[in-house]
Write a protein that holds these residues in place. Structure first.
Motif, PDB file in Angstrom:
ATOM      1  N   HIS A 204     -75.312 -18.858  16.378  1.00 15.64           N
ATOM      2  CA  HIS A 204     -75.331 -20.311  16.528  1.00 15.64           C
ATOM      3  C   HIS A 204     -76.484 -20.696  17.461  1.00 15.64           C
ATOM      4  CE1 HIS A 204     -71.646 -20.276  14.275  1.00 15.64           C
ATOM      5  NE2 HIS A 204     -71.051 -19.535  15.187  1.00 15.64           N
ATOM      6  N   ASN A 205     -76.173 -21.282  18.633  1.00 18.63           N
ATOM      7  CA  ASN A 205     -77.237 -21.636  19.579  1.00 18.63           C
ATOM      8  C   ASN A 205     -77.385 -20.611  20.706  1.00 18.63           C
ATOM      9  OD1 ASN A 205     -77.980 -24.154  18.340  1.00 18.63           O
ATOM     10  ND2 ASN A 205     -76.076 -25.017  19.136  1.00 18.63           N
ATOM     11  N   ASP A 206     -76.585 -19.557  20.666  1.00 21.45           N
ATOM     12  CA  ASP A 206     -76.655 -18.510  21.686  1.00 21.45           C
ATOM     13  C   ASP A 206     -77.511 -17.348  21.198  1.00 21.45           C
ATOM     14  OD1 ASP A 206     -74.929 -19.960  23.338  1.00 21.45           O
ATOM     15  OD2 ASP A 206     -73.147 -19.048  22.437  1.00 21.45           O
ATOM     16  N   LEU A 207     -78.030 -16.597  22.163  1.00 19.84           N
ATOM     17  CA  LEU A 207     -78.796 -15.389  21.882  1.00 19.84           C
ATOM     18  C   LEU A 207     -78.055 -14.196  22.456  1.00 19.84           C
ATOM     19  CD1 LEU A 207     -82.393 -16.664  22.743  1.00 19.84           C
ATOM     20  CD2 LEU A 207     -81.424 -16.305  20.461  1.00 19.84           C
ATOM     21  N   ILE A 208     -77.840 -13.179  21.634  1.00 23.54           N
ATOM     22  CA  ILE A 208     -77.164 -11.954  22.071  1.00 23.54           C
ATOM     23  C   ILE A 208     -78.226 -10.954  22.505  1.00 23.54           C
ATOM     24  CG2 ILE A 208     -75.495 -10.181  21.482  1.00 23.54           C
ATOM     25  CD1 ILE A 208     -74.427 -13.071  21.306  1.00 23.54           C
ATOM     26  N   TYR A 209     -78.115 -10.491  23.761  1.00 27.33           N
ATOM     27  CA  TYR A 209     -79.046  -9.491  24.294  1.00 27.33           C
ATOM     28  C   TYR A 209     -78.254  -8.228  24.614  1.00 27.33           C
ATOM     29  CZ  TYR A 209     -82.283  -7.162  27.507  1.00 27.33           C
ATOM     30  OH  TYR A 209     -83.096  -6.246  28.124  1.00 27.33           O
ATOM     31  N   LYS A 210     -78.626  -7.121  23.980  1.00 30.98           N
ATOM     32  CA  LYS A 210     -77.905  -5.862  24.162  1.00 30.98           C
ATOM     33  C   LYS A 210     -78.704  -4.942  25.073  1.00 30.98           C
ATOM     34  CE  LYS A 210     -75.763  -6.084  19.575  1.00 30.98           C
ATOM     35  NZ  LYS A 210     -75.571  -5.408  18.260  1.00 30.98           N
ATOM     36  N   THR A 211     -78.003  -4.309  26.029  1.00 27.18           N
ATOM     37  CA  THR A 211     -78.671  -3.365  26.920  1.00 27.18           C
ATOM     38  C   THR A 211     -77.782  -2.145  27.147  1.00 27.18           C
ATOM     39  OG1 THR A 211     -79.815  -3.163  29.056  1.00 27.18           O
ATOM     40  CG2 THR A 211     -77.743  -4.410  29.032  1.00 27.18           C
ATOM     41  N   LYS A 212     -78.408  -1.040  27.470  1.00 25.08           N
ATOM     42  CA  LYS A 212     -77.682   0.205  27.710  1.00 25.08           C
ATOM     43  C   LYS A 212     -77.633   0.486  29.210  1.00 25.08           C
ATOM     44  CE  LYS A 212     -79.145   2.278  23.312  1.00 25.08           C
ATOM     45  NZ  LYS A 212     -79.852   3.421  22.670  1.00 25.08           N
ATOM     46  N   ILE A 213     -76.464   0.936  29.700  1.00 19.71           N
ATOM     47  CA  ILE A 213     -76.314   1.282  31.118  1.00 19.71           C
ATOM     48  C   ILE A 213     -75.535   2.584  31.225  1.00 19.71           C
ATOM     49  CG2 ILE A 213     -76.425  -1.115  31.906  1.00 19.71           C
ATOM     50  CD1 ILE A 213     -73.346  -1.007  32.183  1.00 19.71           C
ATOM     51  N   SER A 214     -75.712   3.243  32.361  1.00 21.84           N
ATOM     52  CA  SER A 214     -74.980   4.495  32.596  1.00 21.84           C
ATOM     53  C   SER A 214     -73.550   4.188  33.018  1.00 21.84           C
ATOM     54  CB  SER A 214     -75.678   5.306  33.680  1.00 21.84           C
ATOM     55  OG  SER A 214     -75.605   4.614  34.926  1.00 21.84           O
ATOM     56  N   LEU A 215     -72.694   5.202  32.946  1.00 12.65           N
ATOM     57  CA  LEU A 215     -71.306   5.041  33.374  1.00 12.65           C
ATOM     58  C   LEU A 215     -71.252   4.732  34.873  1.00 12.65           C
ATOM     59  CD1 LEU A 215     -68.280   5.206  32.862  1.00 12.65           C
ATOM     60  CD2 LEU A 215     -68.421   7.683  33.196  1.00 12.65           C
ATOM     61  N   GLU A 216     -72.170   5.346  35.628  1.00 11.33           N
ATOM     62  CA  GLU A 216     -72.223   5.074  37.068  1.00 11.33           C
ATOM     63  C   GLU A 216     -72.452   3.592  37.332  1.00 11.33           C
ATOM     64  OE1 GLU A 216     -75.255   5.734  40.823  1.00 11.33           O
ATOM     65  OE2 GLU A 216     -75.601   6.802  38.944  1.00 11.33           O
ATOM     66  N   LYS A 217     -73.441   3.004  36.642  1.00 15.22           N
ATOM     67  CA  LYS A 217     -73.718   1.581  36.844  1.00 15.22           C
ATOM     68  C   LYS A 217     -72.550   0.722  36.373  1.00 15.22           C
ATOM     69  CE  LYS A 217     -78.771   1.717  36.584  1.00 15.22           C
ATOM     70  NZ  LYS A 217     -79.964   1.257  35.852  1.00 15.22           N
ATOM     71  N   ALA A 218     -71.927   1.132  35.288  1.00 17.47           N
ATOM     72  CA  ALA A 218     -70.802   0.363  34.768  1.00 17.47           C
ATOM     73  C   ALA A 218     -69.671   0.275  35.777  1.00 17.47           C
ATOM     74  CB  ALA A 218     -70.301   0.973  33.467  1.00 17.47           C
ATOM     75  N   LEU A 219     -69.520   1.312  36.617  1.00 16.47           N
ATOM     76  CA  LEU A 219     -68.410   1.351  37.566  1.00 16.47           C
ATOM     77  C   LEU A 219     -68.789   0.818  38.940  1.00 16.47           C
ATOM     78  CD1 LEU A 219     -66.955   4.880  36.680  1.00 16.47           C
ATOM     79  CD2 LEU A 219     -66.071   2.639  36.002  1.00 16.47           C
ATOM     80  N   THR A 220     -70.064   0.848  39.277  1.00 18.29           N
ATOM     81  CA  THR A 220     -70.450   0.538  40.660  1.00 18.29           C
ATOM     82  C   THR A 220     -71.294  -0.733  40.803  1.00 18.29           C
ATOM     83  OG1 THR A 220     -72.441   1.922  40.498  1.00 18.29           O
ATOM     84  CG2 THR A 220     -70.409   2.986  41.259  1.00 18.29           C
ATOM     85  N   GLY A 221     -71.761  -1.316  39.721  1.00 19.48           N
ATOM     86  CA  GLY A 221     -72.599  -2.505  39.806  1.00 19.48           C
ATOM     87  C   GLY A 221     -74.081  -2.140  39.771  1.00 19.48           C
ATOM     88  N   PHE A 222     -74.916  -3.141  39.438  1.00 17.94           N
ATOM     89  CA  PHE A 222     -76.347  -2.860  39.276  1.00 17.94           C
ATOM     90  C   PHE A 222     -77.124  -4.158  39.095  1.00 17.94           C
ATOM     91  CE2 PHE A 222     -74.154  -2.917  35.298  1.00 17.94           C
ATOM     92  CZ  PHE A 222     -74.979  -3.623  34.432  1.00 17.94           C
ATOM     93  N   PRO A 223     -78.421  -4.170  39.408  1.00 12.02           N
ATOM     94  CA  PRO A 223     -79.267  -5.331  39.112  1.00 12.02           C
ATOM     95  C   PRO A 223     -79.801  -5.228  37.679  1.00 12.02           C
ATOM     96  CG  PRO A 223     -80.516  -3.739  40.360  1.00 12.02           C
ATOM     97  CD  PRO A 223     -79.127  -3.164  40.227  1.00 12.02           C
ATOM     98  N   LEU A 224     -80.131  -6.375  37.096  1.00 10.32           N
ATOM     99  CA  LEU A 224     -80.628  -6.384  35.716  1.00 10.32           C
ATOM    100  C   LEU A 224     -81.607  -7.537  35.540  1.00 10.32           C
ATOM    101  CD1 LEU A 224     -80.382  -5.278  32.763  1.00 10.32           C
ATOM    102  CD2 LEU A 224     -78.570  -6.968  32.428  1.00 10.32           C
TER     103      LEU A 224
END
Length: 319
Positions: A230-250
């Motif tokens: 629709h009017n949104d844009l989907i942006y896909k990115t890959k992250i490690s399990l460590e970042k998924a659990l601990t937070g990260f900048p993007l």
């Protein structure tokens, strides 16, 4: 192949005209003979074979390219094909065969689906090569084409020009010329795939028809970074399990060339999404407003873990 005129079927003789006949003479002759030999003629005199012969003769002599081949090479050259002018890599003209439906030829000429019966039920005069006053001309079906555009073009808007080639009736109302025309399409910011742009009556012209509409349907090309929703844009990115659990900048890219820095504090699970508001596609109704960028994540799990790391993870997750 001899250039001598093939006498096996003389289309001029069939229409009872001479070889110097004009296009107007051909039209008048067909009108008179088609009405005379039509199988439904109530006064008698109808002749199916002659009606078909007249239809074929008119089909050839009313078409300038066919007529030119027939005049030079006769029926044999017309039906078997002849070499195109030198310099065309040995190309031959297409073989001609009458479609065998004289009623179709009749209908195309007079422009009336009720054919012979209605011709004699109306006192209005006939115009050769045309329709009676008051009859509605049929319109050819629309000519459908896809128009491929990039996501960037839909974001910024753009103008596309498309060259078409079509038949245009000459001033005599009987013959046509082949002419080019440039169609201009202004693609507005925020337009979506599937929008149809219609150019009314820009198809081939003919004496008894309304030209077809030319219709372009917007189709969006794929983009290397974004998928549109629709009017949104989907942006896909890959992250490690460590970042998924601990937070990260993007750093998140946008279609207008910016990099937006965000920090993800949440635990990222497979269904997690992060939204950057107001950085998506412009709204077509109000381009000053924009949709969002929706970030989705693919979590990369380690393929193996040693016993010590497994132990440490178990200890960490106990809290």
């Amino acid at each position: 192949m001899s250039n001598a005129f093939d006498q096996s079927k003389d289309y001029y003789e069939t229409l009872e005209i001479n070889r110097n006949a004009t296009d107007e003479d051909v039209k008048k002759a067909y009108q008179r003979l088609a009405l005379k030999f039509h199988p439904d003629r109530k006064e008698g005199g109808g002749d199916s074979q002659k009606f078909s012969d007249v239809g074929e003769a008119f089909d050839v002599l009313s078409d300038p390219p066919k007529k030119a081949i027939y005049d030079k090479f006769g029926q044999e050259g017309l039906k078997e094909g002849v070499p195109v002018e030198p310099g065309f890599n040995g190309a031959w003209t297409s073989k001609y065969a009458y479609h065998g439906d004289p009623e179709k030829t009749f209908r195309q000429f007079f422009g009336d689906d009720n054919l012979f019966a209605s011709i004699y039920s109306i006192n209005a005069p006939l115009r050769y090569g045309g329709m009676r006053p008051g009859l509605v001309k049929p319109q050819d079906p629309p000519i459908e084409r896809d128009l491929l555009v990039s996501l960037d073009d839909l974001f910024y808007g753009c103008t596309r020009t498309i060259r078409i080639t079509r038949k245009v009736m000459n001033d005599d109302g009987l013959t046509y010329s082949i002419k080019d025309k440039i169609l201009t399409i202004d693609i507005k910011r925020g337009w979506k795939e599937g929008i149809r742009i219609i150019f009314s009556k820009e198809g081939d012209q003919g004496p008894n028809i309304v030209p077809a509409d030319i219709v372009f349907t917007l189709r969006q090309k794929s983009h290397p970074l974004f998928e549109r929703q629709h009017n949104d844009l989907i942006y896909k990115t890959k992250i490690s399990l460590e970042k998924a659990l601990t937070g990260f900048p993007l750093d998140v890219p946008t279609l207008d060339g910016k990099l937006i820095g965000i920090y993800v504090y949440d635990i990222v699970h497979p269904a997690y999404k992060k939204i950057v508001t107001g950085e998506g596609m412009p709204l077509s109704q109000d381009p000053s407003q924009r949709g969002n960028i929706i970030i989705t994540f693919e979590i990369l799990f380690p393929e193996t873990l040693c016993a010590e790391r497994k132990h440490l993870i178990k200890q960490a997750l106990k809290c």
